[in-house]
Design an enzyme around this catalytic site. Structure first.
Site, PDB file in Angstrom:
ATOM      1  N   ASP A  58      16.866  11.265  -7.789  1.00 58.41           N
ATOM      2  CA  ASP A  58      18.167  11.336  -7.355  1.00 58.41           C
ATOM      3  C   ASP A  58      18.344  11.083  -6.449  1.00 58.41           C
ATOM      4  O   ASP A  58      19.795  11.732  -5.729  1.00 58.41           O
ATOM      5  CB  ASP A  58      18.376  12.901  -7.722  1.00 58.41           C
ATOM      6  CG  ASP A  58      18.870  12.470  -9.486  1.00 58.41           C
ATOM      7  OD1 ASP A  58      18.971  11.837 -10.082  1.00 58.41           O
ATOM      8  OD2 ASP A  58      18.678  13.789  -9.656  1.00 58.41           O
ATOM      9  N   LYS A  82      -4.219  10.620   5.340  1.00 58.12           N
ATOM     10  CA  LYS A  82      -3.658   9.833   6.352  1.00 58.12           C
ATOM     11  C   LYS A  82      -3.209  10.336   7.094  1.00 58.12           C
ATOM     12  O   LYS A  82      -1.951  10.117   6.581  1.00 58.12           O
ATOM     13  CB  LYS A  82      -3.236   8.094   6.707  1.00 58.12           C
ATOM     14  CG  LYS A  82      -4.552   7.275   5.489  1.00 58.12           C
ATOM     15  CD  LYS A  82      -3.845   7.125   4.341  1.00 58.12           C
ATOM     16  CE  LYS A  82      -4.215   6.323   2.793  1.00 58.12           C
ATOM     17  NZ  LYS A  82      -5.607   6.444   2.504  1.00 58.12           N
ATOM     18  N   HIS A 109       0.915  -1.368   0.116  1.00 56.85           N
ATOM     19  CA  HIS A 109       0.581   0.327  -0.122  1.00 56.85           C
ATOM     20  C   HIS A 109       0.594   1.544   0.136  1.00 56.85           C
ATOM     21  O   HIS A 109       0.562   2.057   0.187  1.00 56.85           O
ATOM     22  CB  HIS A 109      -0.718  -0.435   1.140  1.00 56.85           C
ATOM     23  CG  HIS A 109      -2.184   0.775   1.557  1.00 56.85           C
ATOM     24  ND1 HIS A 109      -2.410   1.963   2.398  1.00 56.85           N
ATOM     25  CD2 HIS A 109      -3.054   1.194   0.797  1.00 56.85           C
ATOM     26  CE1 HIS A 109      -3.139   2.418   1.713  1.00 56.85           C
ATOM     27  NE2 HIS A 109      -4.015   2.226   0.970  1.00 56.85           N
ATOM     28  N   HIS A 124      -8.711  10.552   2.119  1.00 56.33           N
ATOM     29  CA  HIS A 124      -7.793   9.906   1.193  1.00 56.33           C
ATOM     30  C   HIS A 124      -6.152   9.905   2.162  1.00 56.33           C
ATOM     31  O   HIS A 124      -5.302   9.286   1.899  1.00 56.33           O
ATOM     32  CB  HIS A 124      -7.720   9.891  -0.376  1.00 56.33           C
ATOM     33  CG  HIS A 124      -6.631   8.100  -0.033  1.00 56.33           C
ATOM     34  ND1 HIS A 124      -5.586   8.000  -0.522  1.00 56.33           N
ATOM     35  CD2 HIS A 124      -6.931   7.205  -1.031  1.00 56.33           C
ATOM     36  CE1 HIS A 124      -5.162   6.994  -0.653  1.00 56.33           C
ATOM     37  NE2 HIS A 124      -6.269   6.449  -1.071  1.00 56.33           N
ATOM     38  N   LYS A 153       3.497   4.160  -1.077  1.00 53.16           N
ATOM     39  CA  LYS A 153       3.379   5.679  -1.991  1.00 53.16           C
ATOM     40  C   LYS A 153       5.069   6.165  -1.553  1.00 53.16           C
ATOM     41  O   LYS A 153       5.046   6.875  -0.559  1.00 53.16           O
ATOM     42  CB  LYS A 153       2.352   6.457  -1.804  1.00 53.16           C
ATOM     43  CG  LYS A 153       1.428   6.057  -1.985  1.00 53.16           C
ATOM     44  CD  LYS A 153       0.075   5.243  -1.022  1.00 53.16           C
ATOM     45  CE  LYS A 153      -1.147   4.328  -1.297  1.00 53.16           C
ATOM     46  NZ  LYS A 153      -2.096   3.775  -0.637  1.00 53.16           N
ATOM     47  N   ASP A 196       0.200  16.756  20.241  1.00 57.76           N
ATOM     48  CA  ASP A 196       1.076  17.789  20.925  1.00 57.76           C
ATOM     49  C   ASP A 196       0.594  19.216  19.710  1.00 57.76           C
ATOM     50  O   ASP A 196       0.093  18.578  18.737  1.00 57.76           O
ATOM     51  CB  ASP A 196       2.075  16.755  21.760  1.00 57.76           C
ATOM     52  CG  ASP A 196       1.813  16.506  22.493  1.00 57.76           C
ATOM     53  OD1 ASP A 196       0.388  16.361  22.641  1.00 57.76           O
ATOM     54  OD2 ASP A 196       2.378  15.495  23.589  1.00 57.76           O
TER      55      ASP A 196
END
Length: 495
Positions: free
Chosen positions: A156, A391, A149, A389, A151, A396
């Site tokens: 470079d 997350k 899952h 979508h 991404k 704090d």
């Protein structure tokens, strides 16, 4: 597919004399080698531009791994840019998940023939389509139930983008469905961590070279024809919102000149080991990012703000959040409503925990389908349905997290995930401001527990008048019934 040892390749040494290298060196001047620089990408257009700029500025290597890499407009555009990069001598490694990305396009084979391009598929089954694929999936369910899952894009070995966005139109504001999402562009000490993680996935036995899969090879698909197709695509896109944004963007010059407003702090890249895809029980749970995040959340002392597309806290999560409230930590959580959620069973499972969380003082919001519409109209015409979508975690006043990790059993136990934990007060505040924007009454429903024990949803219309609903807003009775029924299935660890 049977395990097979494949050629091992590792991250190339970052260049020292490219415009990208010089720009990053300039922006990092005077900063400790132990620090990383962070820049949030909180809208689809800037997230696309950032990826395109990094691909175009790369001179040595591009490493990408994605759960979903669609054969749509955004996918075509970025693939075209990757091909141009390979043509100028940049080594490109692309790793995609077999379930999220259906690798059936014969053009893929043409790309993989390029001497500077390699494409691998994570944890595939033998069949590409039809009945054979279904049989392979059934026979190998225990293995293929674990998906990549992740991404991640590395340019470079000097700059990276990670977060929630896959490569598809909806994640970059070019679809009838608008994904509210967040990525982070990072430089500095986080990069060696990211290069190591990518190499581990790339060289793992479950990462299969695309030429080993049973694609319908067509000899007429040559690299020269693919280049012609690329030139036509880029020409056709000259007047699109994406092309205009790329032309008007100053990001390339800002990167080269060291003018990107990076925030600096300690960084920790949380990533599942690729062995998790094999479903082995001997992997220490402490290596799971979800478990590591849980320990960090236990240390919150003032506030915790979470956006989670899929939120199924379970007994452990519910005890964590209610326990933090008892300790004086203000907990707020934004997730999808039934109307904005694309998986009814997820909403049904989450709904079982709402009353207990609310009774303990946890604030809950559920996204409205029209969220973010005004900001989207700055560039794109027409309406879209919003779905969350992102997350993200605001912990704090100093910690912020952006990644691919949902708060559900599938993310925590089944899939491999990735995300960046950042120790920086400004990034923390930026994520908090974004959270505040997304839970505003015109963007999200505030879920409330009434004295009667029933739930109510409160929001505002475009004129600022109060809206109150006493059942799941913007839904039909059959949607509510289906979600309720599915929510009681004993499959929380799988969703």
């Amino acid at each position: 597919m049977p395990a097979k040892q494949r050629p091992v390749t590792v991250s190339l040494e970052p260049p020292s004399d490219s415009p990208l290298a010089e720009g990053i060196r300039g922006v990092a001047a005077g900063k400790s080698d132990e620090l990383s620089g962070f820049h949030l990408l909180d809208d689809g257009l800037s997230a696309f531009v950032a990826r395109a700029v990094l691909i175009e500025e790369a001179t040595v290597s591009l490493d990408l791994k994605y759960y979903i890499y669609e054969d749509d407009n955004v996918g075509h555009l970025l693939t075209s840019l990757l091909l141009r990069a390979a043509d100028r001598g940049v080594r490109v490694r692309l790793l995609v998940d077999d379930l999220g990305t259906r690798v059936v396009n014969p053009w893929i084979l043409a790309l993989d023939r390029h001497p500077n391009m390699q494409i691998r598929v994570f944890n595939p089954v033998g069949g590409r389509s039809g009945f054979r694929r279904a049989l392979e999936q059934a026979a190998n369910f225990g293995r293929i139930n674990h998906r990549m899952h992740n991404k991640l894009l590395l340019a470079d070995g000097l700059a990276m983008i990670t977060g929630g966005r896959n490569i598809a139109d909806g994640y970059f504001s070019r679809s009838s469905v608008e994904f509210l999402d967040v990525d982070v562009l990072a430089v500095g000490e986080a990069l060696p961590q990211a290069r190591k993680v990518f190499d581990e996935y790339w060289n793992h036995l479950v990462s299969v070279q695309v030429t080993e899969l049973l694609l319908d090879e067509d000899d007429t698909h040559t690299l020269d024809e693919l280049r012609k197709r690329t030139r036509k695509l880029l020409a056709d896109e000259q007047d699109s919102e994406f092309a205009r944004a790329l032309k008007q963007s100053k990001m390339a010059a800002a990167l080269a000149d060291g003018d990107i407003p990076f925030q600096w702090g300690k960084a920790r890249l949380l990533a599942d080991p690729p062995e998790k895809a094999l479903g082995k029980d001997d992997i220490p749970r402490d290596e799971y990012p979800g478990v590591q995040l849980e320990k960090i959340l236990h240390g919150a002392t003032e506030r915790l703000k979470i956006t989670a597309a899929y939120f199924i806290p379970g007994v452990i999560g519910t005890e964590l959040f209610t326990g933090l409230e008892k300790q004086g930590v203000k907990v707020g959580i934004l997730t999808n409503s039934l109307s904005s959620n694309d998986v009814a069973i997820v909403h049904g499972a989450y709904a079982r925990y709402r009353k207990r969380l609310l009774a303990a003082g946890v604030d809950l919001w559920e996204l409205r389908t029209q969220a973010g519409e005004e900001r989207r109209k700055q560039w794109f015409h027409g309406e879209s349905k919003a779905t969350l979508h992102a997350k993200t975690f605001v912990i704090d006043h100093n910690l912020g997290f952006v990644g691919s990790i949902n708060l559900d059993g599938r993310s925590l136990l089944q899939n491999t995930e990735i995300g960046l934990l950042m120790d920086n007060a400004e990034i923390n505040q930026q994520l908090n401001s974004l959270f505040t924007e997304w839970v505003a009454p015109d963007s999200a429903w505030s879920v409330q527990l009434l004295d009667s024990g029933n739930l109510a949803w409160r929001a505002e219309d475009k004129d600022g008048d109060t809206l109150i609903k006493h059942r799941e807003p913007e839904t039909h009775w059959w949607q509510r019934t289906l979600a309720w029924l599915l929510g009681w299935l004993p499959v929380e660890s799988q969703i």
